[in-house]
Scaffold this motif. Structure first.
Motif, PDB file in Angstrom:
ATOM      1  N   TYR A 295       0.817  -1.216   0.000  1.00  0.00           N
ATOM      2  CA  TYR A 295       0.000   0.000   0.000  1.00  0.00           C
ATOM      3  C   TYR A 295       0.851   1.267   0.000  1.00  0.00           C
ATOM      4  O   TYR A 295       0.486   2.267  -0.636  1.00  0.00           O
ATOM      5  N   LEU A 296       1.971   1.253   0.692  1.00  0.00           N
ATOM      6  CA  LEU A 296       2.826   2.436   0.693  1.00  0.00           C
ATOM      7  C   LEU A 296       3.362   2.721  -0.704  1.00  0.00           C
ATOM      8  O   LEU A 296       3.569   3.883  -1.084  1.00  0.00           O
ATOM      9  N   LYS A 299      -0.742   2.774  -2.914  1.00  0.00           N
ATOM     10  CA  LYS A 299      -1.874   3.553  -2.390  1.00  0.00           C
ATOM     11  C   LYS A 299      -1.525   4.120  -1.012  1.00  0.00           C
ATOM     12  O   LYS A 299      -2.113   3.732   0.007  1.00  0.00           O
ATOM     13  N   PRO A 300      -0.583   5.041  -0.959  1.00  0.00           N
ATOM     14  CA  PRO A 300      -0.127   5.540   0.345  1.00  0.00           C
ATOM     15  C   PRO A 300      -1.191   6.300   1.128  1.00  0.00           C
ATOM     16  O   PRO A 300      -1.019   6.523   2.335  1.00  0.00           O
ATOM     17  N   ASN A 301      -2.271   6.684   0.486  1.00  0.00           N
ATOM     18  CA  ASN A 301      -3.334   7.428   1.177  1.00  0.00           C
ATOM     19  C   ASN A 301      -4.492   6.536   1.627  1.00  0.00           C
ATOM     20  O   ASN A 301      -5.534   7.050   2.050  1.00  0.00           O
ATOM     21  N   GLU A 302      -4.320   5.235   1.529  1.00  0.00           N
ATOM     22  CA  GLU A 302      -5.350   4.306   1.987  1.00  0.00           C
ATOM     23  C   GLU A 302      -5.687   4.576   3.457  1.00  0.00           C
ATOM     24  O   GLU A 302      -4.814   4.606   4.323  1.00  0.00           O
ATOM     25  N   LYS A 303      -6.986   4.791   3.746  1.00  0.00           N
ATOM     26  CA  LYS A 303      -7.407   5.193   5.086  1.00  0.00           C
ATOM     27  C   LYS A 303      -7.084   4.146   6.150  1.00  0.00           C
ATOM     28  O   LYS A 303      -6.753   4.481   7.295  1.00  0.00           O
ATOM     29  N   GLU A 306      -4.098   4.172   8.601  1.00  0.00           N
ATOM     30  CA  GLU A 306      -4.103   4.936   9.857  1.00  0.00           C
ATOM     31  C   GLU A 306      -4.108   4.010  11.072  1.00  0.00           C
ATOM     32  O   GLU A 306      -3.640   4.391  12.149  1.00  0.00           O
TER      33      GLU A 306
END
Length: 344
Positions: A295-296, A299-303, A306
């Protein structure tokens, strides 16, 4: 300052004082049982029903979440004994548990229910009759002296009209007060157990894991083949379970750092057992690190990323194996100490 809404006709301060000194959960569950009866518009209530209600309210907390009530508390041990005596499942509905206990004619069940009559009903009225013994409290409550919340009789209680109307009007406030104080009481006895308040009531429905499944679908798509850490079987989209590495019944959340895809049939058999870390942690960590790096990169902005912040992960440096172990190991150790069994 009054904790409950004031009433010029009733000694409301006595009700608040019921929890000034508590060494067990009896008073909390006794008042919850009374409130359950009031909600059903019962002014005259059999003690057996109230004792059954007490135990049914504690059922899920004891049997599913395995929260400790303390050494002096017999509700916990009674619930566990009744589960075996009556053959009631861990996740049975509360009303069904109560009905089973009320209708039971098993001698062992009746003996366990009668135990609570020796302590709970009269001692709950102590704020109305300080320094008085059991027999006096029964007599004084029946005479109505000091306006007790109920009159005590051999096999039942009777709630006077003024108190019944007050409890009916303010039932939500009083129930929330009981649960708040019960959660504080249990948290003090389970200092390392997470999310005690959400372990007091069986949830009507578990949260959906749709978002978490999509998360792992993407990881599988990008890194096939991916294998179950428990069985070694290959995992395919739509043909795996999202499973809690440390059981949900202990952590009480669905954060992604504790979730991995696993073989369907194995996940069912795993239930709420703990994975031995010496056998499974390395593979668990490797799958988590693979997912994080996937994901990094893409899709680094994947919620859902958090969730890793909650365990102190700095995403700039990935998932530290040592720090991750320092998160998982105490959870498994504490869960084991609370009675959760290991998977073998």
């Amino acid at each position: 300052m009054n904790i409950f809404p004031s009433n010029s006709q009733l000694p409301i301060h006595h009700l608040a004082a019921c929890f000034n000194s508590t060494s067990a959960t009896y008073k909390f569950y006794w008042l919850l049982a009374i409130l359950d009866a009031v909600q059903q518009q019962q002014r005259e209530v059999e003690k057996k029903q109230l004792f059954a209600s007490m135990l049914s309210n504690a059922w899920y907390t004891v049997n599913y979440f395995q929260v400790s009530f303390g050494q002096q508390d017999l509700i916990q041990s009674t619930v566990r004994q009744l589960k075996d005596i009556e053959g009631i499942t861990i996740d049975e509905q509360r009303t069904q548990i109560q009905n089973r206990l009320v209708q039971s004619e098993n001698r062992d069940t009746l003996k366990l229910l009668r135990h609570f009559d020796n302590q709970v009903p009269h001692w709950f009225l102590s704020p109305w009759y300080p320094g008085k013994g059991k027999r006096e409290i029964y007599q004084l409550s029946q005479s109505g002296e000091n306006q007790p919340i109920y009159q005590l009789h051999k096999d039942r209680i009777i709630i006077p009209d003024d108190w019944f109307n007050y409890l009916t009007k303010h039932i939500r406030i009083i129930r929330d007060f009981v649960y708040w104080n019960l959660s504080l009481f249990l948290q003090a006895r389970n200092p390392n157990v997470p999310d005690i308040p959400n372990k007091l009531i069986k949830p009507a429905m578990r949260n959906s894991l749709v978002k978490q499944r999509k998360f792992w679908d993407y990881v599988i798509d990008k890194n096939r083949p991916l294998y179950c850490i428990y069985t070694g079987k290959e995992l395919y989209k739509g043909r795996y379970h999202v499973e809690h590495f440390v059981p949900y019944s202990f952590v009480s959340h669905d954060q992604i750092w504790n979730l991995i895809p696993s073989d369907n049939t194995f996940n069912v058999s795993k239930s709420n057992k703990l994975p031995p870390l010496e056998k499974y942690f390395d593979a668990f960590y490797n799958m988590q690190e693979l997912a994080l790096q996937t994901y990094l990169l893409d899709k680094p902005n994947e919620k859902l990323l958090e969730d890793y912040f909650y365990i102190g992960t700095d995403l700039r440096y990935g998932l530290s194996k040592e720090k991750f172990y320092d998160v998982i190991n105490p959870l498994v150790t504490i869960a084991s100490n609370n009675g959760f069994e290991f998977l073998y």
